[in-house]
Design a protein around this motif. Sequence first.
Motif, mmCIF file in Angstrom:
data_model
loop_
_atom_site.group_PDB
_atom_site.id
_atom_site.type_symbol
_atom_site.label_atom_id
_atom_site.label_comp_id
_atom_site.label_asym_id
_atom_site.label_seq_id
_atom_site.Cartn_x
_atom_site.Cartn_y
_atom_site.Cartn_z
ATOM 1 N N ARG B 6 0.853 -1.278 -0.134
ATOM 2 C CA ARG B 6 -0.158 -0.065 -0.021
ATOM 3 C C ARG B 6 0.709 1.127 -0.039
ATOM 4 N NH1 ARG B 6 -4.551 -0.151 4.305
ATOM 5 N NH2 ARG B 6 -5.331 -1.906 3.045
ATOM 6 N N SER B 7 1.829 1.275 0.753
ATOM 7 C CA SER B 7 2.931 2.476 0.825
ATOM 8 C C SER B 7 3.476 2.819 -0.489
ATOM 9 C CB SER B 7 3.848 2.425 1.788
ATOM 10 O OG SER B 7 4.579 1.036 1.984
ATOM 11 N N ILE B 8 3.894 1.524 -1.051
ATOM 12 C CA ILE B 8 4.697 1.577 -2.434
ATOM 13 C C ILE B 8 3.574 2.273 -3.372
ATOM 14 C CG2 ILE B 8 5.539 0.462 -4.579
ATOM 15 C CD1 ILE B 8 6.621 -1.796 -2.595
ATOM 16 N N ILE B 9 2.082 1.791 -3.515
ATOM 17 C CA ILE B 9 1.395 2.557 -4.458
ATOM 18 C C ILE B 9 1.115 3.982 -4.176
ATOM 19 C CG2 ILE B 9 -1.152 2.436 -4.880
ATOM 20 C CD1 ILE B 9 -1.135 -0.548 -4.489
ATOM 21 N N ILE B 10 1.170 4.417 -2.810
ATOM 22 C CA ILE B 10 0.903 5.743 -2.600
ATOM 23 C C ILE B 10 1.799 6.552 -2.647
ATOM 24 C CG2 ILE B 10 0.604 7.358 -0.293
ATOM 25 C CD1 ILE B 10 -1.056 5.159 0.882
ATOM 26 N N ALA B 11 3.154 5.786 -2.419
ATOM 27 C CA ALA B 11 4.264 6.917 -2.907
ATOM 28 C C ALA B 11 4.386 6.792 -4.677
ATOM 29 C CB ALA B 11 5.494 6.144 -2.575
ATOM 30 N N LEU B 67 4.287 -1.967 -9.756
ATOM 31 C CA LEU B 67 4.859 -2.762 -8.880
ATOM 32 C C LEU B 67 3.999 -3.119 -7.608
ATOM 33 C CD1 LEU B 67 8.779 -2.028 -8.893
ATOM 34 C CD2 LEU B 67 7.471 -4.075 -9.617
ATOM 35 N N GLY B 68 3.597 -1.636 -7.082
ATOM 36 C CA GLY B 68 2.831 -1.878 -5.751
ATOM 37 C C GLY B 68 1.478 -2.701 -6.066
ATOM 38 N N LEU B 69 0.894 -2.567 -7.177
ATOM 39 C CA LEU B 69 -0.364 -3.282 -7.611
ATOM 40 C C LEU B 69 -0.056 -4.899 -7.611
ATOM 41 C CD1 LEU B 69 -2.113 -0.991 -9.994
ATOM 42 C CD2 LEU B 69 -2.933 -1.462 -7.656
ATOM 43 N N ILE B 70 1.122 -5.203 -8.243
ATOM 44 C CA ILE B 70 1.557 -6.581 -8.392
ATOM 45 C C ILE B 70 1.783 -7.135 -7.022
ATOM 46 C CG2 ILE B 70 3.417 -8.177 -9.419
ATOM 47 C CD1 ILE B 70 3.602 -6.293 -11.526
ATOM 48 N N PHE B 71 2.392 -6.455 -6.311
ATOM 49 C CA PHE B 71 2.625 -6.930 -4.820
ATOM 50 C C PHE B 71 1.542 -7.281 -4.116
ATOM 51 C CE2 PHE B 71 7.086 -4.962 -5.095
ATOM 52 C CZ PHE B 71 7.723 -6.313 -5.375
ATOM 53 N N ARG B 72 0.158 -6.503 -4.242
ATOM 54 C CA ARG B 72 -0.812 -6.632 -3.580
ATOM 55 C C ARG B 72 -1.705 -7.777 -3.856
ATOM 56 N NH1 ARG B 72 -4.536 -1.987 -1.559
ATOM 57 N NH2 ARG B 72 -6.136 -3.433 -1.582
ATOM 58 N N ALA B 73 -1.486 -8.381 -5.429
ATOM 59 C CA ALA B 73 -2.092 -9.484 -5.774
ATOM 60 C C ALA B 73 -2.250 -10.362 -4.838
ATOM 61 C CB ALA B 73 -1.506 -9.684 -7.101
ATOM 62 N N PRO B 74 -3.315 -11.130 -4.780
ATOM 63 C CA PRO B 74 -3.451 -12.478 -3.883
ATOM 64 C C PRO B 74 -2.579 -13.435 -4.710
ATOM 65 C CG PRO B 74 -5.495 -12.193 -5.148
ATOM 66 C CD PRO B 74 -4.422 -10.821 -5.539
ATOM 67 N N ASP B 75 -2.354 -14.779 -3.904
ATOM 68 C CA ASP B 75 -1.324 -15.676 -4.228
ATOM 69 C C ASP B 75 -2.057 -16.255 -5.591
ATOM 70 O OD1 ASP B 75 0.228 -15.407 -2.298
ATOM 71 O OD2 ASP B 75 -0.503 -16.993 -1.150
ATOM 72 N N LEU B 76 -1.212 -16.650 -6.427
ATOM 73 C CA LEU B 76 -1.714 -17.425 -7.473
ATOM 74 C C LEU B 76 -2.342 -18.738 -7.415
ATOM 75 C CD1 LEU B 76 0.921 -16.397 -10.413
ATOM 76 C CD2 LEU B 76 -1.230 -15.210 -9.777
ATOM 77 N N ARG B 77 -3.463 -18.991 -8.037
ATOM 78 C CA ARG B 77 -3.554 -20.691 -8.065
ATOM 79 C C ARG B 77 -3.186 -21.284 -8.930
ATOM 80 N NH1 ARG B 77 -10.257 -20.474 -8.084
ATOM 81 N NH2 ARG B 77 -10.566 -18.317 -6.806
#
Lengths: 323, 140
Positions: B6-11, B67-77
Amino acid sequence: MEQSVARPQSELAPGEVLKLAQLAPSILRNIPKSFSSSLLLSLFSASETPEIWTAYENLLLACCRTGDMESAREFLERLVLRFGNDNERVLAFKGLVKEAAADNQGELVQILKEYETILGPTTTNIPVAKRRVALLRSMGKTSEAIEALNDLLDYSPTDAESWAELADIYLSQGLYPQAIYSLEEVLVLTPNAWNIHARLGEVLYMAASSSDTLRQKHLTESVKRFSRSIELCDDYIRGYYGLKLATGKLLKDPPKVSMHAESGDWIPPDTTTTEKLNELATKKLAEIVRRNLAGEPLWQGYKPSEIAAARELLEKDSADLVR
Amino acid sequence: MAWISRSIIIAGLLLLAHACYSVQEHAALQSFQAASSLTAGTPKSSGSLLPTDIVVETILATVVVCLGLIFRAPDLRPIQWRVWAGRIERVCEGSRGEPGHGFTGNPFRILESRPGFVDIRKQRHEFADWAKSRELLVRD
């Protein structure tokens, strides 16, 4: 609403059913009786989701099982309110609630007659037809149930659930070839169903124990089916358990060459292949049991009874080896 | 770990907003300069290009937000059938590492429980027996 209510229910243990049924009154209180179809009103009131109706059906079944007929009728009333009196599923549920409430043979016969009038000579109301089969079976009229189910499959041959039920009825009568045929039909419709592959393996294994002439063929086929089930599903305890049993039996009396020549269309596996499969099954079963009992968090999905059975099998096996 | 992404996305969003503001300021300055140079009588034509630092900042901000959005993504199935199926069999519902939201267990389970053919009377009897035995246990 809790997530578990909306999930498709399988065979629940009585304790779990009780827990589910105890949720019913609070859910009846929290969800409004009907949903407004007006767009403006739906902004302010609770919205209708498909999960609600699945949950209602599940809870209806659970309440019927636990004997909470009042809540069951309430759920049925809501389903009728939403989907109308003539909906196929609703008709089946109505019959189900009546069956649950019936306490003598006369009432059951009456319900059966009602089913027959709904079905009539031509209508293809599949849920009600299924209820009729279930009721016939429950009343002990197995041959009539088989006949009705075959009629149902005549006009709806792609219904995997019906084929599975037919296999189960045949199996309960000891008619192995018919049961195997029906299960193969299920697999034609759902080729990736690993539990049905394992089921067919089990039925073939049972058939092998009962007949002498086709014994080797059934055992070989059974090993194949179990192998397919573990191919479709990693760490499938049921598949490995069956594989171990079937290969163990195949190793005890290896196929004779003469039998191989006369049947022609099937080839028994090599003894080395069978041994390898047996070893693999033993190894995997031991791993599953060890990891489950060690409490590893990602290995707790197995039923305790399955683990106990696998453990017993392994212990018996090692005792045989020592001897 | 949610706060990191979240902080990465805000930055990243702040950087992006800053870049937009810079462009706006730059454009305003350019038009002002053009107007003043017109009145002075010396025409200049190099007003359309953005300075490199603003371009770099914009691209960097976009990458950081992504990058921030990618880190936030849930675990892949799991993409392989047998791995996915194995996880359904192996992992207990509700534990960590559960196959994610919308987990419904083995989809082929209904072929063995067959809800359409449920024998409700038998199940009722079984439940009644169970309840009775439990009562006896409690009394003992």
